[in-house]
Design a protein around this motif. Structure first.
Motif, short mmCIF file in Angstrom:
data_model
loop_
_atom_site.label_atom_id
_atom_site.label_comp_id
_atom_site.label_asym_id
_atom_site.label_seq_id
_atom_site.Cartn_x
_atom_site.Cartn_y
_atom_site.Cartn_z
N HIS A 1 0.78 -1.28 -0.03
CA HIS A 1 0.01 -0.08 -0.09
C HIS A 1 0.79 1.24 -0.11
O HIS A 1 0.58 2.30 -1.05
CB HIS A 1 -0.72 -0.07 1.36
CG HIS A 1 -1.76 1.16 1.20
ND1 HIS A 1 -3.25 0.97 0.93
CD2 HIS A 1 -1.51 2.40 1.79
CE1 HIS A 1 -3.77 2.38 1.20
NE2 HIS A 1 -2.79 3.12 1.89
N HIS B 1 1.52 4.58 -2.69
CA HIS B 1 1.75 5.86 -2.69
C HIS B 1 2.95 6.57 -2.94
O HIS B 1 2.97 7.62 -3.72
CB HIS B 1 1.72 6.31 -0.89
CG HIS B 1 0.12 6.17 -0.44
ND1 HIS B 1 -0.72 6.86 -1.02
CD2 HIS B 1 -0.36 5.46 0.49
CE1 HIS B 1 -1.94 6.87 -0.15
NE2 HIS B 1 -1.59 5.99 0.60
N GLU C 1 -5.83 7.63 -2.65
CA GLU C 1 -5.54 6.09 -2.42
C GLU C 1 -5.65 5.43 -3.68
O GLU C 1 -5.95 4.31 -3.68
CB GLU C 1 -6.94 5.65 -1.34
CG GLU C 1 -6.46 6.33 -0.07
CD GLU C 1 -5.18 6.33 0.82
OE1 GLU C 1 -4.60 5.21 0.66
OE2 GLU C 1 -4.96 7.25 1.42
N SER D 1 -2.17 3.44 -3.96
CA SER D 1 -1.99 2.63 -2.90
C SER D 1 -2.93 1.22 -2.91
O SER D 1 -2.52 0.25 -2.82
CB SER D 1 -2.13 3.39 -1.78
OG SER D 1 -3.48 4.14 -1.63
ZN LIG Z 1 -3.03 5.16 1.92
#
Ligand SMILES: [Zn+2]
Length: 590
Positions: free
Chosen positions: A380, A384, A407, A410
């Motif tokens: 995740h 990013h 998001e 991610s």
């Molecule tokens: Zn995040």
């Protein structure tokens, strides 16, 4: 290859929190701000204004670079007092930065149409025309600069203060809880952790204690919520805004039609998720799930561990099947000390990824203990970092993406790895628990967040005419939950409006639907990627590059040929979850 478990911060500034190099950097950034402030006095020529817009972005990059360094210092050692002092200096820097941006925004708003058109045609601002248009439009939607200034001045004590007061009051809560034969005084957060226990009797008891504790304090919290909402609505009214969603939608660069299409498609698919809830209830040994059961983990006996080195190799391998560039990037990040993963005391809990734009690098913070959940977290956070990497050549205004697309990369990265883990699991119990974990996460977005959204929209509508009592708030919350969970639960949480911090955040309104949007937007991309044969990578990279340069509808149209105001995009995203549900039901019946 051996991947280091500690990050390298020396690349940025030598000497940690005592770094003289860093102190000089901070001082110089402050001086640049003062100089720009002085240069913005009086009436500016077009050249001077362009120059100001370029410089304010350069300073923003320096401030972000410094902010990244301080976040890393405070996270790696919570006892680093010098790092906390630096945090104070940084706050001053960002307050000044906000003022500079606000002055420039005001100048943009005051330009006549011709002058503005001429300005955004300038080559130096080519990257940020969308952002400048947006700034100008936002300023036009508001009151006069003097009135807005007065409103934000009054907000310190009349609005944000309610949010702060809420945090303080929650911080003082001490809730008696019977555990291991003694009565312990727990904080609200500690009690919440008990509600996530894999032991159902612990969660059940914690849930009951939790409801009682918040009901006891409900009078106080109904005041904070009614007053902060009242302030917000008065300001909206003065600006001539009748729709309470105007601000969150514009902040997230999306249309109401898109939001409605998303929720409608989710609602239409809920019956398929009830099957999962029934099976989970069966596995836990209850007739119907309670509010606290929905996302609680299944009790697992064989807790499989993966070493950090194995996790790194596994992530690179699976990233490569989707995107060679993402895999190469990840290999470099893991090798070059971008990650602080060591499991040792004195580190802050949780994980994050922060950018160092002057060096075009990122750093990831987490504590890796070898659990499957940790592997997903690492993937995740690498997602990013990859998003930041894709934006690295853009001008700073064009890197400021909103919460609903924050998001995208991610979740995409995490889904690749979570899917691969399920695929590779040979043990049935492990496979079930991995699937359960994935589906529960989806359920939180589809049901819990939906309940928050329904409650908040209805509450703000009702609050336009009067304050709501504790009983009314409880009833409104329970009604929202019953609707969002399709009446599938044995117990609901009527005091959730008090216990959930998000309703009391004053920085950003409607801190709920962007989560669901972001999750499904990412799954939709994932579905397209999985189905395309090799042609997907470039489209994905271009999409990430544009995340802060257009509306979400334009983003989807341009890079995915998808119409977000139509249910088909959302349906194919939800199909990814439904496939997991089918597999879960099939396995649990074996
Ligand atoms: Zn995040």
């Amino acid at each position: 290859m051996h991947y280091p478990e500690n990050w390298d911060l020396e690349t940025f500034f030598k000497g940690g929190s005592e770094s003289t190099e860093f102190q000089t950097f901070l001082n110089e950034t402050g001086k640049e701000q003062d100089q720009l402030e002085a240069d913005l006095k009086g009436t500016l020529t077009e050249d001077e204004l362009v120059n100001g817009l370029v410089r304010v972005q350069e300073i923003a990059v320096r401030a972000q670079h410094a902010g990244g360094f301080v976040s890393c210092l405070t996270a790696q050692n919570v006892k680093d007092k010098q790092a906390l002092l630096l945090q104070g200096q940084l706050l001053e820097l960002s307050a000044k930065q906000q003022n500079l941006v606000a002055s420039l925004d005001q100048m943009l708003a005051e330009l006549d149409e011709n002058a503005f058109a001429q300005l955004i045609a300038r080559l130096e601002l080519e990257d940020v025309t969308f952002n400048l248009n947006e700034k100008r439009q936002k300023a036009k939607d508001k009151l006069s600069p003097e009135e807005e200034k007065l409103a934000s001045g009054l907000a310190i004590d009349g609005y944000h203060a309610w949010g702060n007061f809420y945090n303080q009051a929650v911080g003082r809560m001490e809730i008696p809880f019977e555990e291991d034969g003694e009565t312990k005084l727990l904080s609200a957060g500690q009690l919440q952790n008990r509600m996530n226990s894999s032991d159902r009797s612990v969660r059940e008891k914690a849930f009951k204690v939790n409801e009682e504790a918040w009901q006891k304090e409900a009078d106080v919290f109904s005041q904070t919520l009614n007053h902060l909402a009242g302030f917000r609505l008065k300001l909206y009214e003065a600006r001539g805004w009748t729709n309470v969603l105007k601000e969150p939608l514009s902040y997230n660069r999306m249309q109401e039609q898109t939001l409605n299409a998303m929720w409608d498609t989710i609602t239409a698919n809920k019956p398929a998720l009830y099957k999962f809830m029934e099976k989970k209830a069966e596995l836990i040994g209850v007739d119907k799930l309670s509010f606290h059961d929905v996302t609680a983990p299944l009790p697992v006996e064989n807790d499989q561990k993966i070493s950090y080195q194995e996790a790194c190799e596994l992530i690179i391998k699976h990233f490569r099947t989707f995107s060679p560039e993402l895999a190469d990037f990840t290999e470099g990040a893991l090798r070059d000390g971008w990650i602080e993963a060591e499991d040792r005391p004195g580190k802050r809990p949780g994980g994050f990824c922060t950018g160092f734009p002057l060096k075009k690098q990122s750093r990831i913070f987490m504590t890796y203990d070898g659990s499957m959940a940790n592997v997903a977290t690492l993937a995740h956070e690498l997602g990013h970092a990859y998003h930041t990497y894709c934006l690295k050549e853009k001008q700073p205004f064009a890197r400021q993406y909103a919460m609903n697309v924050a998001e995208t990369a991610s979740t995409f990265a995490e889904t690749i790895v979570a899917d691969a883990l399920v695929e590779e699991a040979t043990d049935k119990e492990l496979k079930l628990s991995l699937l359960e974990n994935k589906i529960s996460r989806a359920l939180a977005f589809f049901m819990n967040i939906h309940a928050r959204f329904l409650f908040e929209t209805r509450f703000y509508e009702a609050r336009k005419t009067k304050s709501l009592s504790v009983n009314e708030l409880n009833a409104l919350m329970e009604e929202a939950q019953r609707e969002a969970y399709g009446e599938q639960l044995s117990a609901y949480s009527p005091t959730f409006w008090a216990s959930k911090l998000h309703f009391h955040i004053t920085g950003v309104p409607f801190y709920n639907f962007p989560y669901t949007f972001g999750y499904l937007f990412s799954l939709g991309i994932y579905k397209q990627a999985a189905e395309s044969e090799g042609s997907f990578e470039q489209a994905y990279i271009s999409l990430l590059e544009d995340t802060a340069s257009m509306t979400v509808e334009e983003l989807a149209q341009k890079h995915l040929q998808a119409d977000l105001t139509d249910s088909s995009f959302w349906q194919q995203a939800i199909d990814v979850v439904l496939k997991d549900v089918e597999e879960f039901v099939r396995l649990s019946e074996q």
